[in-house]
Design an enzyme around this catalytic site. Sequence first.
Site, short mmCIF file in Angstrom:
data_model
loop_
_atom_site.label_atom_id
_atom_site.label_comp_id
_atom_site.label_asym_id
_atom_site.label_seq_id
_atom_site.Cartn_x
_atom_site.Cartn_y
_atom_site.Cartn_z
CB THR A 12 -30.82 21.72 -12.90
OG1 THR A 12 -30.73 23.15 -12.92
CG2 THR A 12 -32.02 21.32 -12.06
N GLY A 13 -28.16 20.89 -14.33
CA GLY A 13 -27.03 21.24 -15.21
C GLY A 13 -25.70 21.08 -14.50
CB SER A 14 -24.87 19.17 -11.59
OG SER A 14 -25.71 18.05 -11.83
CB ILE A 18 -21.68 27.77 -13.37
CG1 ILE A 18 -20.89 28.87 -14.07
CG2 ILE A 18 -22.16 28.27 -12.01
CD1 ILE A 18 -21.74 30.08 -14.48
N GLY A 19 -22.39 24.67 -12.93
CA GLY A 19 -23.11 23.66 -12.17
C GLY A 19 -22.19 22.64 -11.52
CB SER A 143 -27.03 35.66 -18.00
OG SER A 143 -26.10 36.29 -18.85
CE1 TYR A 156 -28.54 31.93 -21.91
CE2 TYR A 156 -27.67 34.13 -22.32
CZ TYR A 156 -27.68 32.97 -21.58
OH TYR A 156 -26.86 32.84 -20.49
#
Length: 263
Positions: A12-14, A18-19, A143, A156
């Site tokens: 996900t988030g690719s 980083i993704g 994180s 966050y």
Amino acid sequence: MNIKCRETVLITGSASGIGYQLARIFAHENYNLVLVDRLGEKLQIIAVELAQEFGIFVKPITKDLSISTSPEEIFTELQQVGIKVDILVNNAGFGNHGLFYETNLNTELEMLQVNLVCLTHLTKLFLREMVKKRHGKILNVASAAAFQPGPLMAVYFATKAYVLSFSEAIANELEGTGITVTVLCPGSTASAFHERTGMADSKLLKRKKMMDAETVAQIGYDGLIQGKTIIIPGFVNKLMAKCIRFIPRKMVTKIVRSMQENK
């Protein structure tokens, strides 16, 4: 193309950061890919790029993970076309910056959905399939923020603390099943993340040389393959995560606040 001869990774988030770098690494290592992101046009371009460059199968799925039905829709779509996920990478996430009583509630509710609820939902759905096969890996991206409270990014930091705790717990539950759970805890990483959060002018980022997304992704990939539970890229980040346990929490919170301020 016969997609059954390779293992399949869902990320996900690719479409960036980083993704995207993880997608390139897995493609280079001959995995098929399922790429999920809300940026549909960009995702389609990346899918074609990786398929042609590495000779793999890539399925792009455009989804806004802040919508609660998205995890079930992703899972159902893959079931319908017979794609089994061997490795799940929950990378999608975002933050915002400011005093909690002034920040936008809807943005924070969406953040909770993406960073925390969607991650949990996707893990539940795909983990059940992995347990049946007694084979699989999960990489959750948290994180360095997971190790302490974060004034000016309160929600966050709290979501990332959840990801760390959740990942450690299920990693323990899954011992002996053939399935590993890894949580990646990078420090500040060079990406568009900081522009979106409004942190680009913070003292933390002005004073710190950030690790690039490609390096973080490679460290995360290596740790995942080795079956590690917690990965903290960078010596300073590792040291800080350990030292925080010996400093009074109130002092830690004040230090984080001072570093988060835009001055």
